[in-house]
Design an enzyme around this catalytic site. Structure first.
Site, PDB file in Angstrom:
ATOM      1  N   LYS A   1       3.455  29.855 -74.550  1.00 43.63           N
ATOM      2  CA  LYS A   1       3.122  29.904 -75.982  1.00 43.63           C
ATOM      3  C   LYS A   1       2.180  28.769 -76.375  1.00 43.63           C
ATOM      4  CE  LYS A   1       6.999  27.517 -78.073  1.00 43.63           C
ATOM      5  NZ  LYS A   1       8.060  27.535 -79.043  1.00 43.63           N
ATOM      6  N   ASP A   2       1.978  27.775 -75.486  1.00 39.51           N
ATOM      7  CA  ASP A   2       0.989  26.715 -75.742  1.00 39.51           C
ATOM      8  C   ASP A   2      -0.395  27.084 -75.236  1.00 39.51           C
ATOM      9  OD1 ASP A   2       2.929  25.024 -76.761  1.00 39.51           O
ATOM     10  OD2 ASP A   2       3.277  23.999 -74.844  1.00 39.51           O
TER      11      ASP A   2
ATOM     12  N   ARG B   1       3.807  29.381 -87.641  1.00 39.89           N
ATOM     13  CA  ARG B   1       4.540  30.643 -87.734  1.00 39.89           C
ATOM     14  C   ARG B   1       5.924  30.431 -88.336  1.00 39.89           C
ATOM     15  NH1 ARG B   1       8.806  32.353 -84.728  1.00 39.89           N
ATOM     16  NH2 ARG B   1       8.497  30.632 -83.291  1.00 39.89           N
ATOM     17  N   ARG B   2       6.682  29.497 -87.778  1.00 37.60           N
ATOM     18  CA  ARG B   2       8.046  29.290 -88.275  1.00 37.60           C
ATOM     19  C   ARG B   2       8.040  28.841 -89.732  1.00 37.60           C
ATOM     20  NH1 ARG B   2       9.618  26.123 -82.832  1.00 37.60           N
ATOM     21  NH2 ARG B   2      10.498  27.831 -81.607  1.00 37.60           N
TER      22      ARG B   2
ATOM     23  N   ARG C   1       7.427  16.911 -85.323  1.00 46.06           N
ATOM     24  CA  ARG C   1       6.918  17.064 -83.964  1.00 46.06           C
ATOM     25  C   ARG C   1       7.744  16.305 -82.951  1.00 46.06           C
ATOM     26  NH1 ARG C   1       1.389  15.793 -82.788  1.00 46.06           N
ATOM     27  NH2 ARG C   1       2.211  16.537 -80.825  1.00 46.06           N
TER      28      ARG C   1
ATOM     29  N   ARG D   1      13.125  15.395 -81.536  1.00 48.04           N
ATOM     30  CA  ARG D   1      13.448  16.152 -82.749  1.00 48.04           C
ATOM     31  C   ARG D   1      14.932  16.023 -83.102  1.00 48.04           C
ATOM     32  NH1 ARG D   1       9.614  21.567 -82.667  1.00 48.04           N
ATOM     33  NH2 ARG D   1       8.036  20.678 -81.314  1.00 48.04           N
TER      34      ARG D   1
ATOM     35  N   CYS E   1      -4.207  29.285 -82.765  1.00 44.44           N
ATOM     36  CA  CYS E   1      -2.974  28.647 -83.234  1.00 44.44           C
ATOM     37  C   CYS E   1      -3.107  28.151 -84.663  1.00 44.44           C
ATOM     38  CB  CYS E   1      -2.553  27.448 -82.378  1.00 44.44           C
ATOM     39  SG  CYS E   1      -2.658  27.694 -80.641  1.00 44.44           S
TER      40      CYS E   1
END
Length: 320
Positions: free
Chosen positions: A97-98, A145-146, A163, A169, A256
């Protein structure tokens, strides 16, 4: 294949490039372990090479600088791909996904490990799920997106930039920077930290990022030994799903900088692809789905992207 494969040895190990986060290292170890098993090789026939990428700058992470301010595309991949092209490493292990949808000339991504859980994990010390968060609660995420999906469901929430790797996190949550955040279930599973998730969010409630849960192994085009070794690892069903999802992403915008969600599932020889595009503030979401032969995955992905774009008003991406 007539030629015998000259396999790596402790004297001349295969060099595996990766980022240095605990999750990236877990993914590199999984790749190494699968290669060891496939070819009956000892651990020291491989060397894991940690490469620091632009996106790993601890100052920027601590400051919660938005990714797009740092230069989004290839943020976690550029330095690794440079090492691959120069021969400093032989293969590179990435979270798919990166990965930007296009590879630099000379490199190819055609090996995927079996895909993990695709769902987002809801992580909080106080709430059990999104619906359970109090009015106006602060939620941290660096994912466009989130953030957009959250705003669409709960416009009252305050969404802040957030981040760092899983460990960073978790500390930010403990320190009260936010009352909840999201991670990928896949990453938590690979780290043996699934218990950190208060709940996993079903795709019906929050469609995941394109390629979430998938690991890709990149190589040089003109490297037959590596090609043959990676062919033994490639998980074809994951490849079919990602072909559809990445073609869909490429047709929409692979940078992105747009909130995009997408997920392909296989149903026998067929593929079912769902997609969602959103305005960043969550004020509008456009969703769609398409079914067809899995072998036509890329065409299905492009068609779904066209369908969503056809529904979007002219100014849908104007904020970019």
């Amino acid at each position: 294949m007539g030629m015998t494969l000259a396999l790596p040895t402790p004297a001349e190990p295969l060099k595996i490039g990766t980022r240095g986060s605990p999750l990236a290292l877990a993914q590199a170890h999984e790749t190494r372990d699968r290669l060891m098993a496939a070819f009956g090789l000892p651990e020291d026939a491989f060397r894991i090479v940690v490469i620091k990428t632009t996106g790993d700058d601890s100052v920027l992470i601590a400051a919660d600088r938005p990714l797009k301010e740092i230069g989004n595309k290839g943020l976690f991949t550029k330095e690794i791909e440079e090492a691959l092209l120069s021969g400093g490493i032989d293969i590179a292990v990435h979270s798919m996904k990166d990965m930007p949808v296009a590879q630099p000339g000379g490199l190819i991504l055609d090996c995927y490990l079996p895909r993990e859980d695709v769902r987002d994990a809801f992580v909080s010390a106080t709430a059990t799920g999104i619906a359970d968060l109090p009015q106006g609660a602060r939620v941290g995420s660096s994912s466009l997106r989130r953030r957009a999906q959250l705003k669409a469901r709960r416009p009252d929430l305050e969404v802040v930039e957030f981040r760092g790797n899983v460990q960073t996190r978790m500390k930010k949550l403990t320190d009260g920077v936010a009352s909840a955040t999201f991670l990928a279930m896949a990453g938590l599973n690979r780290l043996g930290m699934a218990h950190v998730a208060r709940s996993a969010i079903e795709p019906e409630d929050m469609l995941p990022a394109v390629a979430q849960g998938a690991i890709g192994v990149e190589r040089r085009l003109n490297d037959p030994r590596t090609e043959a070794m990676l062919a033994a690892l490639h998980h074809a069903p994951t490849g079919l799903r990602l072909a559809a999802e990445r073609a869909y992403l490429a047709a929409l915008d692979g940078s992105c900088e747009t909130p995009i969600a997408g997920l392909a599932l296989l149903d026998g020889a067929d593929l079912w692809l769902r997609g969602e595009i959103l305005r960043p503030d969550g004020s509008q979401t456009i969703t769609g789905a398409i079914r067809g032969p899995a072998s036509d995955g890329a065409a299905l992905g492009r068609q779904l992207a066209a369908d969503l774009l056809a529904q979007a008003p002219k100014d849908f991406f104007a904020w970019r």
